[in-house]
Design a protein around this motif. Sequence first.
Motif, PDB file in Angstrom:
ATOM      1  N   LEU A 193       0.831  -1.209   0.000  1.00 36.18           N
ATOM      2  CA  LEU A 193       0.000   0.000   0.000  1.00 36.18           C
ATOM      3  C   LEU A 193       0.863   1.256   0.000  1.00 36.18           C
ATOM      4  CD1 LEU A 193      -2.779  -1.010   2.554  1.00 36.18           C
ATOM      5  CD2 LEU A 193      -3.014  -0.809   0.074  1.00 36.18           C
ATOM      6  N   LEU A 194       1.957   1.221   0.757  1.00 37.76           N
ATOM      7  CA  LEU A 194       2.854   2.376   0.793  1.00 37.76           C
ATOM      8  C   LEU A 194       3.528   2.604  -0.555  1.00 37.76           C
ATOM      9  CD1 LEU A 194       4.552   1.873   4.276  1.00 37.76           C
ATOM     10  CD2 LEU A 194       2.880   3.638   3.657  1.00 37.76           C
ATOM     11  N   MET A 195       3.759   1.519  -1.290  1.00 38.56           N
ATOM     12  CA  MET A 195       4.486   1.606  -2.555  1.00 38.56           C
ATOM     13  C   MET A 195       3.571   1.715  -3.763  1.00 38.56           C
ATOM     14  SD  MET A 195       7.221  -1.420  -1.684  1.00 38.56           S
ATOM     15  CE  MET A 195       7.924  -1.423  -3.331  1.00 38.56           C
ATOM     16  N   MET A 196       2.242   1.661  -3.578  1.00 42.76           N
ATOM     17  CA  MET A 196       1.325   1.536  -4.704  1.00 42.76           C
ATOM     18  C   MET A 196       1.444   2.685  -5.699  1.00 42.76           C
ATOM     19  SD  MET A 196      -0.831  -0.398  -6.219  1.00 42.76           S
ATOM     20  CE  MET A 196      -1.160  -1.620  -4.953  1.00 42.76           C
ATOM     21  N   ASP A 197       1.505   3.904  -5.220  1.00 39.83           N
ATOM     22  CA  ASP A 197       1.600   5.041  -6.138  1.00 39.83           C
ATOM     23  C   ASP A 197       2.862   4.955  -6.982  1.00 39.83           C
ATOM     24  OD1 ASP A 197      -0.801   6.155  -5.378  1.00 39.83           O
ATOM     25  OD2 ASP A 197       0.084   7.547  -3.944  1.00 39.83           O
ATOM     26  N   GLY A 198       3.984   4.710  -6.321  1.00 43.04           N
ATOM     27  CA  GLY A 198       5.238   4.601  -7.049  1.00 43.04           C
ATOM     28  C   GLY A 198       5.259   3.414  -7.987  1.00 43.04           C
ATOM     29  N   ALA A 199       4.633   2.308  -7.569  1.00 49.56           N
ATOM     30  CA  ALA A 199       4.614   1.110  -8.401  1.00 49.56           C
ATOM     31  C   ALA A 199       3.818   1.329  -9.682  1.00 49.56           C
ATOM     32  CB  ALA A 199       4.041  -0.062  -7.615  1.00 49.56           C
ATOM     33  N   ARG A 201       3.171   4.178 -11.146  1.00 50.36           N
ATOM     34  CA  ARG A 201       3.909   5.111 -12.004  1.00 50.36           C
ATOM     35  C   ARG A 201       5.054   4.404 -12.716  1.00 50.36           C
ATOM     36  NH1 ARG A 201       3.487   8.632  -7.542  1.00 50.36           N
ATOM     37  NH2 ARG A 201       5.709   8.339  -7.083  1.00 50.36           N
ATOM     38  N   SER A 202       5.704   3.489 -12.015  1.00 52.34           N
ATOM     39  CA  SER A 202       6.822   2.767 -12.609  1.00 52.34           C
ATOM     40  C   SER A 202       6.368   1.859 -13.750  1.00 52.34           C
ATOM     41  CB  SER A 202       7.536   1.934 -11.538  1.00 52.34           C
ATOM     42  OG  SER A 202       8.130   2.770 -10.570  1.00 52.34           O
ATOM     43  N   VAL A 203       5.203   1.233 -13.605  1.00 49.32           N
ATOM     44  CA  VAL A 203       4.693   0.357 -14.658  1.00 49.32           C
ATOM     45  C   VAL A 203       4.389   1.162 -15.927  1.00 49.32           C
ATOM     46  CG1 VAL A 203       2.772  -1.128 -15.330  1.00 49.32           C
ATOM     47  CG2 VAL A 203       3.822  -1.392 -13.085  1.00 49.32           C
ATOM     48  N   PHE A 204       3.881   2.370 -15.772  1.00 45.94           N
ATOM     49  CA  PHE A 204       3.546   3.199 -16.929  1.00 45.94           C
ATOM     50  C   PHE A 204       4.751   3.972 -17.480  1.00 45.94           C
ATOM     51  CE2 PHE A 204      -0.757   2.387 -15.690  1.00 45.94           C
ATOM     52  CZ  PHE A 204      -1.517   2.580 -16.827  1.00 45.94           C
ATOM     53  N   SER A 205       5.746   4.206 -16.652  1.00 47.37           N
ATOM     54  CA  SER A 205       6.887   5.038 -17.026  1.00 47.37           C
ATOM     55  C   SER A 205       7.483   4.621 -18.384  1.00 47.37           C
ATOM     56  CB  SER A 205       7.960   4.933 -15.942  1.00 47.37           C
ATOM     57  OG  SER A 205       9.074   5.700 -16.272  1.00 47.37           O
ATOM     58  N   PRO A 206       7.860   5.590 -19.214  1.00 51.29           N
ATOM     59  CA  PRO A 206       7.941   7.035 -18.972  1.00 51.29           C
ATOM     60  C   PRO A 206       6.655   7.794 -19.276  1.00 51.29           C
ATOM     61  CG  PRO A 206       8.837   6.554 -21.121  1.00 51.29           C
ATOM     62  CD  PRO A 206       8.440   5.226 -20.530  1.00 51.29           C
ATOM     63  N   ASN A 207       5.565   7.061 -19.472  1.00 49.67           N
ATOM     64  CA  ASN A 207       4.286   7.688 -19.784  1.00 49.67           C
ATOM     65  C   ASN A 207       3.508   7.959 -18.507  1.00 49.67           C
ATOM     66  OD1 ASN A 207       4.498   5.042 -21.963  1.00 49.67           O
ATOM     67  ND2 ASN A 207       4.863   7.106 -22.690  1.00 49.67           N
ATOM     68  N   PRO A 208       2.701   8.998 -18.481  1.00 47.72           N
ATOM     69  CA  PRO A 208       1.929   9.296 -17.268  1.00 47.72           C
ATOM     70  C   PRO A 208       0.927   8.192 -16.949  1.00 47.72           C
ATOM     71  CG  PRO A 208       1.983  11.189 -18.765  1.00 47.72           C
ATOM     72  CD  PRO A 208       2.515  10.023 -19.529  1.00 47.72           C
ATOM     73  N   ASP A 216      -9.806   2.063 -11.553  1.00 42.97           N
ATOM     74  CA  ASP A 216     -10.282   1.314 -12.718  1.00 42.97           C
ATOM     75  C   ASP A 216      -9.620  -0.057 -12.839  1.00 42.97           C
ATOM     76  OD1 ASP A 216     -11.817   3.524 -13.330  1.00 42.97           O
ATOM     77  OD2 ASP A 216     -10.424   4.309 -14.833  1.00 42.97           O
ATOM     78  N   GLY A 217      -8.317  -0.114 -12.606  1.00 45.77           N
ATOM     79  CA  GLY A 217      -7.586  -1.366 -12.763  1.00 45.77           C
ATOM     80  C   GLY A 217      -7.501  -2.199 -11.504  1.00 45.77           C
ATOM     81  N   ALA A 218      -7.811  -1.603 -10.360  1.00 48.76           N
ATOM     82  CA  ALA A 218      -7.807  -2.293  -9.057  1.00 48.76           C
ATOM     83  C   ALA A 218      -6.540  -3.113  -8.817  1.00 48.76           C
ATOM     84  CB  ALA A 218      -9.049  -3.179  -8.923  1.00 48.76           C
ATOM     85  N   PRO A 219      -5.349  -2.525  -9.002  1.00 51.42           N
ATOM     86  CA  PRO A 219      -4.126  -3.305  -8.757  1.00 51.42           C
ATOM     87  C   PRO A 219      -3.960  -3.738  -7.310  1.00 51.42           C
ATOM     88  CG  PRO A 219      -3.603  -0.974  -9.037  1.00 51.42           C
ATOM     89  CD  PRO A 219      -5.044  -1.133  -9.406  1.00 51.42           C
ATOM     90  N   ALA A 220      -4.636  -3.076  -6.367  1.00 51.87           N
ATOM     91  CA  ALA A 220      -4.493  -3.450  -4.957  1.00 51.87           C
ATOM     92  C   ALA A 220      -5.002  -4.857  -4.670  1.00 51.87           C
ATOM     93  CB  ALA A 220      -5.228  -2.439  -4.069  1.00 51.87           C
ATOM     94  N   LEU A 221      -5.823  -5.439  -5.558  1.00 49.77           N
ATOM     95  CA  LEU A 221      -6.310  -6.802  -5.330  1.00 49.77           C
ATOM     96  C   LEU A 221      -5.166  -7.805  -5.213  1.00 49.77           C
ATOM     97  CD1 LEU A 221      -9.410  -6.921  -7.717  1.00 49.77           C
ATOM     98  CD2 LEU A 221      -9.460  -7.069  -5.225  1.00 49.77           C
ATOM     99  N   VAL A 222      -4.022  -7.525  -5.837  1.00 47.70           N
ATOM    100  CA  VAL A 222      -2.909  -8.465  -5.779  1.00 47.70           C
ATOM    101  C   VAL A 222      -2.279  -8.526  -4.390  1.00 47.70           C
ATOM    102  CG1 VAL A 222      -0.992  -6.905  -6.384  1.00 47.70           C
ATOM    103  CG2 VAL A 222      -0.926  -9.302  -7.105  1.00 47.70           C
ATOM    104  N   LEU A 223      -2.553  -7.536  -3.541  1.00 43.58           N
ATOM    105  CA  LEU A 223      -1.939  -7.498  -2.221  1.00 43.58           C
ATOM    106  C   LEU A 223      -2.585  -8.456  -1.227  1.00 43.58           C
ATOM    107  CD1 LEU A 223      -1.385  -3.645  -1.867  1.00 43.58           C
ATOM    108  CD2 LEU A 223       0.261  -5.392  -2.586  1.00 43.58           C
ATOM    109  N   ARG A 224      -3.747  -8.996  -1.554  1.00 38.52           N
ATOM    110  CA  ARG A 224      -4.353 -10.000  -0.687  1.00 38.52           C
ATOM    111  C   ARG A 224      -3.421 -11.215  -0.596  1.00 38.52           C
ATOM    112  NH1 ARG A 224      -9.619 -11.036  -3.896  1.00 38.52           N
ATOM    113  NH2 ARG A 224      -7.999 -10.895  -5.503  1.00 38.52           N
ATOM    114  N   PRO A 225      -3.246 -11.785   0.587  1.00 35.91           N
ATOM    115  CA  PRO A 225      -2.190 -12.786   0.771  1.00 35.91           C
ATOM    116  C   PRO A 225      -2.192 -13.937  -0.231  1.00 35.91           C
ATOM    117  CG  PRO A 225      -2.999 -12.093   2.903  1.00 35.91           C
ATOM    118  CD  PRO A 225      -3.886 -11.424   1.880  1.00 35.91           C
ATOM    119  N   ALA A 226      -3.338 -14.562  -0.473  1.00 33.87           N
ATOM    120  CA  ALA A 226      -3.358 -15.712  -1.385  1.00 33.87           C
ATOM    121  C   ALA A 226      -2.985 -15.285  -2.800  1.00 33.87           C
ATOM    122  CB  ALA A 226      -4.726 -16.378  -1.374  1.00 33.87           C
ATOM    123  N   THR A 227      -3.546 -14.165  -3.266  1.00 31.83           N
ATOM    124  CA  THR A 227      -3.248 -13.686  -4.607  1.00 31.83           C
ATOM    125  C   THR A 227      -1.785 -13.295  -4.728  1.00 31.83           C
ATOM    126  OG1 THR A 227      -5.514 -12.844  -4.727  1.00 31.83           O
ATOM    127  CG2 THR A 227      -3.974 -12.080  -6.397  1.00 31.83           C
TER     128      THR A 227
END
Length: 346
Positions: A193-199, A201-208, A216-227
């Motif tokens: 959660l602390l790294m989500m913003d930076g993460a 941005r890094s996936v899209f870099s160098p594009n905004p 929309d993409g709900a990337p936080a779902l991957v942080l659930r332990p089993a996933t």
Amino acid sequence: MILIPLILLGILAAAFGFTTWKARAIEKAHPNIGELTDVGGFRMNAVHVPPSPNADLPPIVFIHGASGNLRDQQATFRPMLEGRAEMLFVDRPGHGYSERGGPENDFPDGQADAIARLMDKRGIDKAIIVGHSFGGAIAASFALYHPEKTAGLLFLAPATHPWPGSIDWYYKLTARPVLGRLFRHLLALPAGLLMMDGATRSVFSPNPCPASYKDDGAPALVLRPATFRYNAIDVANLNGYVTRVAPRYRQIKAPTVIITGDQDAIVAEEIHSVGLANDIAGSELIWIRNLGHKPDYVATDVAVAAIEKLSGLPRDLQSAAALAEARIARHAQEPAPALDLAIEKT
């Protein structure tokens, strides 16, 4: 002497409790928008979009990458293609709201087989298979093992070939049975959660990165332990798997387009995208300058044109790429990513 162990136990209990509570909060914020279907011993989740009477494209199956879920591809492609084709946006086994199934789903060919069974359940005989990033390895495996179901292949910043080196430490740690369990239940979610913003941005870099992407993409779902564990297993197994399977890519006969950027910080385009172009006879490689790892979002128009071309419509993809390059150049480029999320580690 007793106080210190009690304090440590309290900290561990608090971390475990936070992970449990926050995982449920993430699911509440991003509930399941798909439908679960039994594909033989486990259920896969997907959003099925039926075609309109005026559909001009064949069915399309979208396969998301590592750390993703079906919302990632649906958010960008559904608005562009709804009504034109039957579409299936899939949560890969163990991701989003899909169940994991058996150990065969620890590898791309097992996940490809599951998607093929899901297509059967949905009455889709043949489709264009779109794979982003890790989903590219599954798309390639799908074409190898289910050629009769493959109308065409679109690879978007794919990860498909062996690379020199290893993977990041946290994938290895998470995939381990005991230490991995402690890590994902105590540390992975709060750190993520602390790294989500930076993460993101890094996936899209160098594009905004789009402001709405985290919703929309709900990337936080991957942080659930089993996933988080299943995602780590996927990545930990990838290099060994593609080392075995990539030599067979020359057997792929389906019409193929590969779209890649020259600034991809996640996978090495000169290994994966160029490798596919060399391996699959008649494939078309589309380079887009100043594009990172997300052609599905930054060059959606080029991806849609590629789907149209794979469907038999006349499209000049090189011209479409040039227009995308001009558009990208007008936007301020992001600074170098603060986080190194590259899959390949030397």
